[in-house]
Scaffold this active site. Structure first.
Site: not given
Ligand SMILES: O=C[C@H](O)COP(=O)(O)O
Length: 258
Positions: A10-12, A102, A104, A174, A180, A220, A241-242
């Site tokens: 998920n690149w956000k 999600h 967020e 999640e 994050g 994470s 994510g990141g």
């Molecule tokens: O969609 C991905 C999740 O929000 C996890 O994000 P993260 O891997 O940056 O903690």
């Protein structure tokens, strides 16, 4: 029932379409060098909407096995909904997955379980696989209510959805406190809730459906912690994510089993 592991990035709100082109190509080359078998571990990226046409072009042109999708969709089919993106638009761009609900979006856009349910139905109707996101905040975790809280979200998301559609969708657990933060859940934490989600699906539908639904962990995830989480019996992959913004790191995550 063997469930094919799924690693979804998920690149956000990161990477424009030019950067997306570079990342997808580098990810594909890296996985090719690793002789990755996509039949063993499915690899998917979820870029921002503005990147989807570019990702479609590079995937189609190079016949890449990397899947792609979106991070959200409208609960509407079309019309006067400024700024929204419909399931049919995503389908036209070749999207095969879409993240829904999600944390967020639940937090910043006040998305309810009812809206998540409506969006999930739209994705299914368009033939796009929903990745339904659920998970508790730190306050709920500290109170020890993570299982009941998350299961309520699951029930809300799946309301009036038929068993055959639940069997083919993905749920991503999640915990918000792990997103994050670098505070990855322990494998036991992940298994506790992912296992409870599978039991809830068996209760709402039947064991065959529950055994078919893929349940991911997200929060994470990195290449140095993914293998122990994947060793848990009810974890079928990760929503990353990141770490998915770096080709080498995300490829290592996809190659968690060596
Ligand atoms: O969609 C991905 C999740 O929000 C996890 O994000 P993260 O891997 O940056 O903690």
């Amino acid at each position: 029932m063997a469930r094919t592991p799924l690693m979804a990035g998920n690149w956000k709100m990161n990477l424009d379409h030019l950067e997306a082109n570079q990342l997808v190509q580098k990810l594909a080359w890296t996985l090719k060098d690793m002789k990755h078998d996509y039949g063993q571990v499915e690899v998917v990226v979820l870029p921002p909407f503005t990147d989807l046409r570019t990702v479609q072009t590079v995937v189609d042109a190079d016949k890449l096995e990397i899947g792609y999708g979106a991070q959200d969709l409208s609960a509407q089919d079309s019309g006067a909904y400024t700024g929204e993106i419909s399931a049919s638009m995503l389908k036209a761009l070749g999207a095969t997955y879409v993240a829904i609900g999600h944390s967020e979006r639940r937090e910043y856009h006040n998305e309810s379980d009812e809206l998540v349910n409506a969006k999930t139905k739209k994705a299914i109707a368009a033939g796009i696989t929903p990745i339904v996101c659920v998970g508790e905040g730190l306050d709920i975790r500290k109170a020890g209510d993570q299982v009941s809280y998350t299961l309520a979200q699951v029930e809300g998301a799946l309301k009036d959805i038929a068993a055959e559609n639940v069997a083919n969708l993905v749920i991503a657990y999640e915990p918000v406190w792990a997103i994050g933060t670098g505070e990855v859940a322990t494998p036991a934490d992940a298994q506790e809730v992912c296992g409870a989600i599978r039991e809830k699906i068996a209760e709402l539908y039947d064991q065959e459906t529950a055994d078919s639904t893929r349940i991911l962990y997200g929060g994470s995830v990195k290449s140095d912690n993914v293998a122990e989480i994947m060793a848990e019996k009810d974890v079928d992959g990760a929503l990353v994510g990141g770490a998915s913004l770096k080709a080498d790191e995300f490829a290592k995550i996809a190659r968690y089993n060596g």
